[in-house]
Scaffold this motif. Structure first.
Motif, PDB file in Angstrom:
ATOM      1  N   ILE A 118       0.865  -1.192   0.000  1.00  0.00           N
ATOM      2  CA  ILE A 118       0.000   0.000   0.000  1.00  0.00           C
ATOM      3  C   ILE A 118       0.897   1.237   0.000  1.00  0.00           C
ATOM      4  N   ASP A 119       0.520   2.214  -0.810  1.00  0.00           N
ATOM      5  CA  ASP A 119       1.231   3.492  -0.834  1.00  0.00           C
ATOM      6  C   ASP A 119       0.300   4.576  -0.300  1.00  0.00           C
ATOM      7  N   ILE A 120       0.769   5.347   0.658  1.00  0.00           N
ATOM      8  CA  ILE A 120      -0.049   6.454   1.155  1.00  0.00           C
ATOM      9  C   ILE A 120       0.763   7.743   1.035  1.00  0.00           C
ATOM     10  N   LEU A 121       0.175   8.724   0.355  1.00  0.00           N
ATOM     11  CA  LEU A 121       0.826  10.024   0.239  1.00  0.00           C
ATOM     12  C   LEU A 121       0.472  10.836   1.488  1.00  0.00           C
ATOM     13  N   VAL A 122       1.488  11.239   2.223  1.00  0.00           N
ATOM     14  CA  VAL A 122       1.277  12.003   3.447  1.00  0.00           C
ATOM     15  C   VAL A 122       1.729  13.437   3.171  1.00  0.00           C
ATOM     16  N   THR A 123       0.799  14.395   3.268  1.00  0.00           N
ATOM     17  CA  THR A 123       1.160  15.775   2.966  1.00  0.00           C
ATOM     18  C   THR A 123       0.988  16.651   4.200  1.00  0.00           C
ATOM     19  N   GLY A 124       2.059  17.330   4.602  1.00  0.00           N
ATOM     20  CA  GLY A 124       1.967  18.249   5.740  1.00  0.00           C
ATOM     21  C   GLY A 124       1.421  19.591   5.289  1.00  0.00           C
ATOM     22  N   HIS A 125       0.399  20.076   5.986  1.00  0.00           N
ATOM     23  CA  HIS A 125      -0.135  21.417   5.758  1.00  0.00           C
ATOM     24  C   HIS A 125      -0.045  22.159   7.074  1.00  0.00           C
ATOM     25  N   GLN A 126      -0.006  23.506   7.029  1.00  0.00           N
ATOM     26  CA  GLN A 126      -0.115  24.262   8.273  1.00  0.00           C
ATOM     27  C   GLN A 126      -1.567  24.156   8.737  1.00  0.00           C
ATOM     28  N   TRP A 127      -2.015  23.506   9.717  1.00  0.00           N
ATOM     29  CA  TRP A 127      -1.396  22.646  10.656  1.00  0.00           C
ATOM     30  C   TRP A 127      -2.238  21.417  10.778  1.00  0.00           C
ATOM     31  N   LYS A 128      -2.120  20.577   9.755  1.00  0.00           N
ATOM     32  CA  LYS A 128      -2.894  19.334   9.686  1.00  0.00           C
ATOM     33  C   LYS A 128      -2.202  18.426   8.688  1.00  0.00           C
ATOM     34  N   TRP A 129      -2.569  17.158   8.738  1.00  0.00           N
ATOM     35  CA  TRP A 129      -1.993  16.201   7.799  1.00  0.00           C
ATOM     36  C   TRP A 129      -3.051  15.765   6.811  1.00  0.00           C
ATOM     37  N   ARG A 130      -2.623  15.512   5.563  1.00  0.00           N
ATOM     38  CA  ARG A 130      -3.545  14.982   4.579  1.00  0.00           C
ATOM     39  C   ARG A 130      -3.038  13.613   4.160  1.00  0.00           C
TER      40      ARG A 130
END
Lengths: 378, 516
Positions: A125-137
């Motif tokens: 499984i591949d999961i793209l983890v994106t950091g945003h100010q201030w939460k994760w996607r």
């Protein structure tokens, strides 16, 4: 006989020890060491940590031991007379060589663990983890499933108006869910500033850097909830963007993923639906609290960002308001382009709420379809 | 012709005397130490218990940033330059620094740099809030407008440091008394010579990186902006190429101080003088090839990660040599434990503890768990507070009688030591535990899991702060009066600075001494 100053010194040491006794007694409940974690990597890391720690302890006992013996025996007050020796090549070579050998011995297990950590090939499984100010996607690659994970601790707890829960600041509205006994790869990146995705129990810490996609991986056998936090200073709410990973059985994971996919389809369908003003407004209230309040204030009074209450944009033309929310501010990168982050239904709700809340009372509303049309028109 | 100082304020403004300039550096550093200390206490007060009580997160970030910047650039570095100014000419038998007018200027631009930096508190957007490491793009695209003041402040600080370093090198290489060969120089002079080369090598790198930020912010370049084809990781490589040698800039002169004090109070020559010199040079060399161990989690390729891990582990060897030499210097000595010796012994023990955690951090796989947690905070405070601050304190107690001609009050000095020693350990030791238990650094609020450790740290921090107030009182009291010091001051002291009267005359060694 002890002199006066020595007696008071002994007394203060005894008092000091007595004072910390109750603390030591409860020390069993205190966490004071690195977690062993739940993956083979995290256990290897823990073993390395303990090994190097014990090596340091042994060296410390030797060095400090010699020092303390010297401080006790070789003091002028005991009549010690100073020797005048001041070099020895043998000693210098010895204490250069011995540490070198210890370090070489240490490098082998460290390198082998490092290699394992870097081996992120062939994930299931591949999961793209994106950091945003201030939460994760989290974007589950190859599926429609994509969502934000926000802090769910109520602000009343942070402001000390309510008792703090067990998972204070370590809980989210939508956790990341992964299955057991599966190699999961995290592709870590960021949308604005640098963040760092860290879950101690998995021994995964990877910096989320705009323009980069860093790979990390995990393989968890035990079901459970594992918590972590952003580990790189990313601005005002750096301390308020936790990570919550739920590891569930493969069957439960499949079920969850199907549910999420259905939800995503529903949201897509809802984009063409027409909502009543009340539906939009009340939905917007909750969405405002999670997405906007951090900068614009819980009551639209402003904070790091400008006030929504009576603002030119929220009480001006709808097109400008759509532009600001969907494309972000051209002058201030802190106001991100929410068109990329939220679905049309949520955007419609938020904009409708902002135009009518806090005494703005514009009386108008925005439908999801307006959002879709606006985005297509760009 | 011998003459004394000018009268009034212009004495200090126009002075080219190394002793005057040394004193100004030291007082400036002391002032900054208290300012940075106040910021630290705001941080510790907020972290006393979970929840937000005293400051808002945005102000908390300004506190952590300014605490770091002020302590590194305002307290530690100027203090060492002040000590260099006072002591190097007297230790090598020179009448003054080689470039006295530049010396005046390198001091006097510093107050302006820090005025520029701290004035940002009173501007819209507030002070720098992106950490003392100011990683882009948080410090560029996402920074408050005041970042420009920060950039120019850093430029001025850099110019000051470079001029100071040039002066020190010129002095040491050209102005040694006849017969004072390089391998006869006191170790403090040696460590400063090497430090000065480090400064000249890396301060321009710092100036370069902040200039690139300036360009990104105001002139539309994209050095560090991924959206424009730039690279945020490049920032970190450049920053730490400066930053790691910077760490040694803050510790090598400390090695020199301790290498002067321990032999004095052990009444025994320093063990392994030449190996100390070579170890210092090795550490300086290694400092240029280990920078990326600050970046183990940015996603470097495996080979680079491993190479930086091995290079970092190597540092333990020359550092170990130093510690072993100090311990052997004490062995079979005839020790007394006056305040400078107490601080120096504490330096050896606590700096070694900081070295141990440094060795742990060098192990890259383990660093994935330590990185950016309170374990790192504990580590660098254990090397910097007992390392830099304790050695500077020891130096002040050691040489203050030479500077002002009066002995300090030994009982008060020892009280200061024990309070500071207790305060330091109560503050920073628990941070190892909170960090290992998973607490990230630079957060204003935290889970109650770490509440106990934080409460202890906060109590310790206020104790440590109080101890420094006592230090201020002791220094002022000694300058105002006290038992007169002899020229030699200490029974076991050796070196040229102890051959001149106490207080040292305004001009010393106008004719060079003869070194046998």
């Amino acid at each position: 006989m002890l002199s006066n100053s020595k007696r008071s010194l002994v007394l203060s040491v005894v008092v000091g020890i007595l004072a910390v006794m109750p603390v030591l007694a409860s020390a069993g409940e205190w966490q004071y060491n690195m977690t062993e974690g739940v993956t083979s990597i995290s256990k290897d890391v823990y073993d390395l940590h303990m090994l190097i720690f014990y090596i340091c302890c042994v060296i410390g006992i030797l060095v400090f031991g010699v020092m303390f013996v010297s401080m006790f025996l070789h003091r002028k007050s005991r009549g010690a007379v100073a020797s005048q020796f001041h070099e020895s090549l043998t000693l210098e070579l010895l204490w250069t060589a011995v540490p070198a050998i210890i370090l070489i011995a240490m490098a082998f297990p460290a390198t082998s663990t490092l290699k394992d950590m870097y081996d992120s090939d062939d994930p299931e499984i591949d999961i793209l983890v994106t950091g945003h100010q201030w939460k994760w996607r989290y974007d589950y690659q190859g599926t429609e499933v994509s969502f934000f994970s926000n802090l769910s601790t109520p602000s009343a707890q942070i402001d000390n108006e309510q008792e703090k829960g067990q998972h204070y600041l370590l809980e989210v509205d939508e956790p990341l869910v992964i299955p057991t006994n599966t190699k999961v790869r995290f592709l870590v990146t960021a949308a604005d500033v640098i963040h760092s995705w860290w879950v101690p129990d998995l021994a995964v810490k990877r910096d989320a850097i705009p323009g980069y996609t860093n790979a990390a991986w995990t393989y968890v056998e035990k079901e459970g909830v594992y918590r972590g936090q952003c580990a790189e200073l990313c601005g005002k709410d750096h301390g308020f963007m936790p990570i919550e990973v739920h590891v569930v059985s493969k069957a439960k994971y499949a079920e969850w993923l199907a549910g999420k996919a259905a939800q995503a389809a529903e949201v897509k369908a809802a984009s063409s639906k027409t909502f009543s003003f009340d539906e939009l407004y009340s939905g917007g209230e909750t969405l405002y609290a999670t997405n906007c309040a951090a900068c614009h204030g819980g009551n639209g009074e402003g904070g790091v960002g400008p006030a929504i209450k009576g603002s030119k944009i929220a009480t001006g033309g709808i097109t400008d308001h759509l532009d600001m929310v969907i494309n972000g501010s051209p002058n201030n990168p802190m106001m991100a382009a929410y068109g990329e982050q939220l679905d049309p239904v949520s955007l419609a709700k938020i904009i409708t709420f902002q135009r009518n809340a806090f005494g703005n009372n514009m009386g108008d509303s925005v439908q999801p379809l307006d959002i879709v049309t606006y985005k297509q028109g760009q | 012709m011998a003459h004394g100082p000018a009268k009034g304020f212009t004495r200090w403004l126009f002075t080219t005397n190394h002793k005057d300039i040394g004193s100004m550096y030291l007082w400036f550093s002391f002032t900054m130490f208290f300012l940075g200390g106040i910021f630290a206490l705001v941080i510790r007060a907020e972290l006393f218990e979970p929840g937000l009580q005293i400051v808002k997160p945005e102000f908390f970030n300004q506190m952590t940033t300014m605490h770091g910047l002020i302590m590194v650039f305002g307290a530690v570095m100027p203090a060492f330059v002040g000590l260099a100014n006072w002591m190097i000419p007297m230790m090598i038998g020179a009448p003054d620094m080689a470039l006295p007018r530049m010396n005046n200027w390198s001091f006097w631009i510093l107050p302006f740099a820090f005025a520029l930096l701290t004035s940002t508190f009173f501007m819209a957007g507030g002070a720098p809030n992106f950490g003392w490491t100011f990683y882009a793009p948080l410090s560029t695209t996402y920074a408050p407008d005041t970042v420009t003041f920060f950039i120019f402040g850093v430029h001025i600080i850099g110019i000051s440091s470079i001029m100071g370093a040039i002066n020190i090198i010129a002095t040491i290489l050209n102005m040694r008394a006849p017969g004072m060969t390089l391998m006869k120089m006191p170790l403090f002079v040696w460590t400063w010579l090497i430090t000065a080369y480090l400064l000249i090598a890396v301060m321009p790198v710092l100036a370069g990186v902040v200039t690139m930020m300036l360009m990104d912010i105001h002139f539309g370049t994209s050095f560090f902006d991924a959206a424009g084809g730039g690279d945020p990781v490049l920032f970190q490589h450049i920053f730490w190429f400066f930053g790691h040698p910077e760490v040694y800039i803050m510790i090598l002169p400390a090695f020199g101080i301790v290498s002067a004090i321990i032999p004095t109070f052990a009444r025994k020559p320093l063990f392994g003088y030449s190996s100390m010199v070579y170890a210092t040079a090795s550490i300086a060399f290694l400092s240029f090839i280990v920078w990326a161990h600050h970046m183990f989690t940015v996603g470097m390729p495996l080979v680079a990660e491993a190479a930086f891990m091995y290079a970092t582990m190597l540092i333990a060897i020359p550092t170990g040599v130093k510690v072993f030499n100090w311990v052997t210097t004490m062995w079979k000595g005839s020790m007394t434990f006056e305040t400078p010796m107490l601080f120096s012994i504490a330096f050896v023990i606590l700096f070694t503890i900081g070295g141990f955690s440094g060795l742990m951090l060098a192990i890259a796989p383990a660093d994935f768990q330590y990185h950016d947690t309170y374990f790192v905070v504990a580590h660098f405070h254990y090397v910097l507070v007992p390392g830099a601050i304790f050695s500077i304190t020891a130096a002040v107690y050691y040489w203050l009688p030479k500077w002002c001609g009066n002995m300090y009050d030994e009982a008060l000095g020892k009280t200061h030591f024990w309070l500071a020693f207790a305060g330091l350990n109560i503050t920073f030791f628990p941070m190892h535990f909170s960090g290992l238990a998973g607490m990230p650094r630079r957060i204003p609020d935290y889970n109650p899991l770490w509440a106990d450790w934080n409460m202890i740290s906060s109590v310790g921090a206020f104790l440590f702060g109080a101890a420094q107030l006592l230090f201020l009182v002791i220094v002022i009291k000694t300058i105002m009066g006290g038992r007169k010091a002899t020229a030699r001051v200490w029974e076991g002291s050796h070196g040229l600075e102890w051959t001149v009267p106490s207080p040292a005359p305004y001009h010393t060694f106008t004719t060079p001494p003869e070194i046998k």
